[in-house]
Enzyme design. Structure first.
Site, PDB file in Angstrom:
ATOM      1  N   HIS A  33     -17.555  46.777  24.143  1.00 40.04           N
ATOM      2  CA  HIS A  33     -18.115  47.066  22.828  1.00 40.04           C
ATOM      3  C   HIS A  33     -17.403  48.265  22.213  1.00 40.04           C
ATOM      4  O   HIS A  33     -17.285  49.319  22.830  1.00 40.04           O
ATOM      5  CB  HIS A  33     -19.616  47.338  22.953  1.00 40.04           C
ATOM      6  CG  HIS A  33     -20.273  47.644  21.661  1.00 40.04           C
ATOM      7  ND1 HIS A  33     -21.328  48.499  21.560  1.00 40.04           N
ATOM      8  CD2 HIS A  33     -20.024  47.206  20.392  1.00 40.04           C
ATOM      9  CE1 HIS A  33     -21.716  48.582  20.293  1.00 40.04           C
ATOM     10  NE2 HIS A  33     -20.934  47.808  19.568  1.00 40.04           N
ATOM     11  N   ASP A  78     -18.282  44.007  15.694  1.00 38.71           N
ATOM     12  CA  ASP A  78     -19.280  45.072  15.832  1.00 38.71           C
ATOM     13  C   ASP A  78     -20.194  45.122  14.604  1.00 38.71           C
ATOM     14  O   ASP A  78     -19.740  45.382  13.488  1.00 38.71           O
ATOM     15  CB  ASP A  78     -18.571  46.412  16.026  1.00 38.71           C
ATOM     16  CG  ASP A  78     -19.483  47.490  16.572  1.00 38.71           C
ATOM     17  OD1 ASP A  78     -20.718  47.385  16.392  1.00 38.71           O
ATOM     18  OD2 ASP A  78     -18.968  48.436  17.185  1.00 38.71           O
ATOM     19  N   TYR A 130      -0.760  52.806  12.028  1.00 36.38           N
ATOM     20  CA  TYR A 130       0.062  52.879  13.249  1.00 36.38           C
ATOM     21  C   TYR A 130      -0.602  53.779  14.288  1.00 36.38           C
ATOM     22  O   TYR A 130      -0.656  53.439  15.473  1.00 36.38           O
ATOM     23  CB  TYR A 130       1.464  53.414  12.946  1.00 36.38           C
ATOM     24  CG  TYR A 130       2.351  52.500  12.126  1.00 36.38           C
ATOM     25  CD1 TYR A 130       2.222  51.114  12.163  1.00 36.38           C
ATOM     26  CD2 TYR A 130       3.338  53.029  11.313  1.00 36.38           C
ATOM     27  CE1 TYR A 130       3.049  50.293  11.418  1.00 36.38           C
ATOM     28  CE2 TYR A 130       4.174  52.209  10.564  1.00 36.38           C
ATOM     29  CZ  TYR A 130       4.026  50.842  10.624  1.00 36.38           C
ATOM     30  OH  TYR A 130       4.849  50.027   9.893  1.00 36.38           O
TER      31      TYR A 130
END
Length: 158
Positions: A33, A78, A130
């Site tokens: 999670h 989520d 990035y």
């Protein structure tokens, strides 16, 4: 004599999309999670990003929409964060010329269908994207040719 051939790259299980390699299935299963995964387009520096920690999974020749559909078939997003999906935002020059990003709408449709709810996407500046990718669980290097096709998914709970 009979010859038995074993393929290391085929997934032969019920209800598992064939586009998902054993390596990618393993990554999805081991994510917890809040862990994140990048589905990276062909221009993304996947190998160099993965030198900072994430696992590199090769999915060359596959487009992100097909992979995204298969991944979201198995991976819950989520629900405890306002924006469980992140996209690389356009650089200022591309914003100025109003470069279209039609793949983003494709992603939204795939994700919202899989989740059965509206999903908000976060836009992340290129170099911040990035940096965030360096902290993800894995980067899936694809053959996606669409500009700004990179997407980060945050895993939820079942």
């Amino acid at each position: 004599a009979s010859v038995r051939v074993r393929s290391r790259n085929m997934v032969i299980l019920k209800n598992i999309p064939r586009i998902l390699s054993p390596e990618l299935l393993s990554v999805l299963a081991r994510m917890g999670h809040g862990n994140e995964i990048v589905l990276a387009d062909a221009n993304f520096p996947s190998a160099s990003i993965c030198k900072h920690g994430p696992e590199l999974v090769r999915a060359d020749g596959h487009g992100i929409p097909e992979l995204l559909k298969a991944v979201t078939h198995l991976l819950p997003l989520d629900a405890y964060v306002p924006k469980p999906v992140a996209l690389m935002d356009l650089v200022p020059a591309d914003k100025k010329r109003e470069l279209p990003t039609p793949i983003w709408q494709t992603y939204k449709e795939i994700i919202e269908e899989a989740e059965g709810r509206k999903i908000e996407f976060e836009l992340v500046e290129r170099f911040a994207f990035y940096d965030r990718a360096k902290t993800t669980f894995a980067v899936v290097a694809t053959g996606e040719g669409a500009l700004y096709g990179n997407i980060i998914l945050k895993k939820g709970v079942l």
